[in-house]
Design an enzyme around this catalytic site. Structure first.
Site, PDB file in Angstrom:
ATOM      1  N   MET A   9     -10.295   1.279  -6.366  1.00  0.00           N
ATOM      2  CA  MET A   9     -10.621   0.919  -7.746  1.00  0.00           C
ATOM      3  C   MET A   9     -11.926   1.596  -8.142  1.00  0.00           C
ATOM      4  O   MET A   9     -12.952   1.396  -7.479  1.00  0.00           O
ATOM      5  CB  MET A   9     -10.744  -0.605  -7.878  1.00  0.00           C
ATOM      6  CG  MET A   9      -9.452  -1.355  -7.564  1.00  0.00           C
ATOM      7  SD  MET A   9      -9.627  -3.149  -7.573  1.00  0.00           S
ATOM      8  CE  MET A   9     -10.476  -3.437  -6.006  1.00  0.00           C
ATOM      9  N   VAL A  10     -11.876   2.399  -9.183  1.00  0.00           N
ATOM     10  CA  VAL A  10     -13.052   3.149  -9.613  1.00  0.00           C
ATOM     11  C   VAL A  10     -14.202   2.193  -9.923  1.00  0.00           C
ATOM     12  O   VAL A  10     -14.060   1.264 -10.713  1.00  0.00           O
ATOM     13  CB  VAL A  10     -12.728   4.008 -10.852  1.00  0.00           C
ATOM     14  CG1 VAL A  10     -13.974   4.722 -11.355  1.00  0.00           C
ATOM     15  CG2 VAL A  10     -11.642   5.017 -10.516  1.00  0.00           C
ATOM     16  N   GLN A  40      -9.906   8.004  -1.032  1.00  0.00           N
ATOM     17  CA  GLN A  40      -8.987   8.546  -2.036  1.00  0.00           C
ATOM     18  C   GLN A  40      -9.667   9.595  -2.923  1.00  0.00           C
ATOM     19  O   GLN A  40     -10.815   9.427  -3.324  1.00  0.00           O
ATOM     20  CB  GLN A  40      -8.429   7.443  -2.934  1.00  0.00           C
ATOM     21  CG  GLN A  40      -7.345   7.959  -3.882  1.00  0.00           C
ATOM     22  CD  GLN A  40      -6.875   6.940  -4.887  1.00  0.00           C
ATOM     23  OE1 GLN A  40      -7.585   6.609  -5.817  1.00  0.00           O
ATOM     24  NE2 GLN A  40      -5.659   6.425  -4.697  1.00  0.00           N
ATOM     25  N   CYS A  59      -3.149   7.321 -11.257  1.00  0.00           N
ATOM     26  CA  CYS A  59      -4.061   6.929 -12.335  1.00  0.00           C
ATOM     27  C   CYS A  59      -3.463   7.308 -13.689  1.00  0.00           C
ATOM     28  O   CYS A  59      -3.187   8.486 -13.939  1.00  0.00           O
ATOM     29  CB  CYS A  59      -5.426   7.597 -12.159  1.00  0.00           C
ATOM     30  SG  CYS A  59      -6.610   7.135 -13.448  1.00  0.00           S
ATOM     31  N   LYS A 103      -0.620   7.799  -3.252  1.00  0.00           N
ATOM     32  CA  LYS A 103      -0.371   6.613  -4.077  1.00  0.00           C
ATOM     33  C   LYS A 103       0.260   7.090  -5.385  1.00  0.00           C
ATOM     34  O   LYS A 103      -0.321   7.906  -6.095  1.00  0.00           O
ATOM     35  CB  LYS A 103      -1.664   5.852  -4.361  1.00  0.00           C
ATOM     36  CG  LYS A 103      -1.473   4.541  -5.117  1.00  0.00           C
ATOM     37  CD  LYS A 103      -2.785   3.757  -5.212  1.00  0.00           C
ATOM     38  CE  LYS A 103      -2.564   2.381  -5.815  1.00  0.00           C
ATOM     39  NZ  LYS A 103      -2.279   2.412  -7.255  1.00  0.00           N
ATOM     40  N   HIS A 132       3.187   2.069  -6.700  1.00  0.00           N
ATOM     41  CA  HIS A 132       2.885   1.133  -7.780  1.00  0.00           C
ATOM     42  C   HIS A 132       4.131   1.073  -8.660  1.00  0.00           C
ATOM     43  O   HIS A 132       4.527   2.086  -9.241  1.00  0.00           O
ATOM     44  CB  HIS A 132       1.677   1.631  -8.583  1.00  0.00           C
ATOM     45  CG  HIS A 132       1.199   0.669  -9.614  1.00  0.00           C
ATOM     46  ND1 HIS A 132      -0.074   0.708 -10.134  1.00  0.00           N
ATOM     47  CD2 HIS A 132       1.797  -0.390 -10.213  1.00  0.00           C
ATOM     48  CE1 HIS A 132      -0.223  -0.262 -11.021  1.00  0.00           C
ATOM     49  NE2 HIS A 132       0.907  -0.943 -11.075  1.00  0.00           N
ATOM     50  N   GLY A 166       1.632  -4.084  -7.325  1.00  0.00           N
ATOM     51  CA  GLY A 166       2.098  -4.597  -8.612  1.00  0.00           C
ATOM     52  C   GLY A 166       2.619  -6.014  -8.517  1.00  0.00           C
ATOM     53  O   GLY A 166       3.352  -6.359  -7.595  1.00  0.00           O
ATOM     54  N   ASN A 167       2.199  -6.870  -9.475  1.00  0.00           N
ATOM     55  CA  ASN A 167       2.631  -8.276  -9.570  1.00  0.00           C
ATOM     56  C   ASN A 167       2.046  -9.178  -8.485  1.00  0.00           C
ATOM     57  O   ASN A 167       2.614 -10.227  -8.186  1.00  0.00           O
ATOM     58  CB  ASN A 167       4.166  -8.412  -9.512  1.00  0.00           C
ATOM     59  CG  ASN A 167       4.883  -7.578 -10.543  1.00  0.00           C
ATOM     60  OD1 ASN A 167       4.282  -7.118 -11.508  1.00  0.00           O
ATOM     61  ND2 ASN A 167       6.171  -7.373 -10.352  1.00  0.00           N
ATOM     62  N   GLU A 174      -6.222  -6.025  -9.327  1.00  0.00           N
ATOM     63  CA  GLU A 174      -6.772  -7.061 -10.202  1.00  0.00           C
ATOM     64  C   GLU A 174      -6.756  -8.437  -9.549  1.00  0.00           C
ATOM     65  O   GLU A 174      -7.675  -9.227  -9.738  1.00  0.00           O
ATOM     66  CB  GLU A 174      -5.999  -7.094 -11.527  1.00  0.00           C
ATOM     67  CG  GLU A 174      -6.410  -6.000 -12.484  1.00  0.00           C
ATOM     68  CD  GLU A 174      -6.018  -6.303 -13.917  1.00  0.00           C
ATOM     69  OE1 GLU A 174      -5.318  -7.307 -14.148  1.00  0.00           O
ATOM     70  OE2 GLU A 174      -6.415  -5.538 -14.812  1.00  0.00           O
TER      71      GLU A 174
END
Length: 435
Positions: free
Chosen positions: A24-25, A79, A108, A147, A175, A209-210, A233
């Site tokens: 995550m950036v 990454q 991204c 990824k 993803h 995801g999810n 997230e």
């Protein structure tokens, strides 16, 4: 000794990692990775680094990777985003001694990736990607991983994954969203795509995801057959997600701040962003402290605001404080829990232009900030002065330009024709003298 590949790499180097923190950036820095590892994460990725900058700038390398070497922070995958095979390999060679694998970001979807031509915006350039992965696989002493995001078509997604595997990719993170599923249009990730990829390749696959709770992790592994599950997230809102716990926010915030102090330096903006994520639900209610959190300029100041939030929440939890308004959450807002995005609309419509009788509350956040700095600024399109357009480019023409052109077009015309225009007279005079 030859480097490990595929499942041997996953079993021996990654120690069969199932719980993975995403790259995550500006958010998966060392302190956050260490916090996540304390609470169940078995593998972490660095933030995405720009390969070209990594090769060119020694300070960038030192600040983003070399200074973050820590024995506790393994296994670790670094990454990169890149669109040039040679540059990508050069960057990877500079990083390979500080990690266990190199990951190529092909997922991204942000505008910066579109402008830089990397991330998911390379997903149709299979010849280029095949060359990048193959060269990295040949040159590096550590495995190359990728990824990706999915295509709408499952079969095309499967062929895409197989192409990367054939080129030398040793582990694939999928993803389950398409290039267009982002922001307000994020929607639900497709585990069907991930399941199809997992069945079609002979290398380990991580799903992304999810993922909001540990039960989602377990269900995803069961439904898709993947080796591990990556969280972004969900992890930011609850670093204890992989433990299956939902602790008080202040517990995670205070522990994170302690890790930051133990492993300096950590960019203040990273710390602030993490606190905003952790306290997200509470800050929707306590807006005054939201403003304070945005303004303080020291680590101590951030810790003080977090402490004030804790004291307020503890007062409410003991029944001594007064809650301002209901949060509508399944748990009290001071408990770590996921942020659920509002349901996206099937058609993305632009916001209507502001009417003259609208209040500042209906303006965008950016315009509200501008109005706070300049209360007299006019935001009503109907009341703004109308400008005559440049005959060539459509920008407003210069007030004094006799050619009905904007400043830039007028300069070019005056230069070519050696003409005297009041708005560019100084420039033309200079040109004539030099010529």
């Amino acid at each position: 000794m030859s480097k490990l590949q595929g499942f041997e790499f996953w079993r021996q180097t990654l120690k069969e990692a199932r719980f993975v923190v995403a790259p995550m950036v500006d958010q998966s820095e060392l302190a956050w990775r260490l916090l996540s590892r304390r609470h169940g994460a078995q593998l972490c990725y660095t933030p995405m680094f720009h390969a070209q900058v990594f090769v060119r700038d020694s300070n960038y390398r030192r600040e983003n990777l070399y200074n973050e070497v820590c024995e506790e922070d393994r296994p670790l995958i670094t990454q990169f985003c890149a669109n040039d095979p040679e540059v990508f390999v050069q960057a990877a060679l500079l990083a390979q001694d500080y990690c266990d694998a190199i990951d190529l970001n092909l997922g991204c979807p942000q505008m910066i990736a579109k402008r830089g031509h990397y991330g998911v915006f390379l997903q149709d350039e299979w010849e280029l990607l095949e060359k990048m992965v193959r060269l990295a696989n040949e040159k590096l002493s550590v495995p190359i991983t990728c990824k990706i995001r999915v295509f709408k078509d499952i079969e095309k997604t499967v062929h895409y994954a197989q192409m990367l595997e054939k080129a030398g990719c040793q582990l694939l993170t999928v993803h389950g969203r398409t290039k267009d599923q982002k922001g307000a249009m994020t929607g639900i990730a497709s585990w069907e795509h991930i399941k199809a990829v997992r069945k079609a390749v002979g290398i380990p696959v991580f799903a992304n995801g999810n993922i909001q709770h540990l039960s989602d992790v377990e269900r995803c592994i069961q439904e898709t057959g993947v080796q591990g599950v990556m969280s972004a997230e969900g992890n930011l809102h609850n670093p204890a997600l992989f433990e299956g716990r939902s602790p008080p926010v202040w517990e995670m915030a205070e522990e994170y701040l302690e890790v930051v102090k133990q492993h300096p330096p950590c960019t203040l903006s990273f710390v602030r962003a993490h606190l905003f994520k952790l306290w997200h639900h509470t800050l929707q209610i306590h807006q005054d402290l939201r403003e304070d959190l945005a303004k303080v300029k020291t680590l101590e100041g951030l810790a003080d605001v977090s402490k004030q939030l804790r004291l307020r929440c503890q007062e409410i939890a003991r029944g001594k404080g007064v809650e301002e308004k209901g949060s509508g959450l399944p748990l009290p807002h001071w408990i770590c829990q996921p942020y659920v995005r509002p349901a996206s609309k099937t058609v993305c419509q632009k916001r209507a232009l502001e009417d003259s009788d609208r209040t500042a509350d209906t303006l965008s956040k950016n315009k509200q900030k501008k109005r706070s700095r300049n209360p007299n600024k006019n935001f009503c399109p109907e009341q703004k002065p109308k400008y005559i357009k440049c005959d060539q480019c459509g920008n407003p023409k210069g007030n004094k330009c006799v050619f009905n052109l904007c400043r830039g077009c007028c300069k070019k015309k005056a230069y070519k024709e050696v003409a005297d225009c009041p708005i560019t007279l100084g420039s033309v005079t200079t040109v004539n003298v030099l010529s």
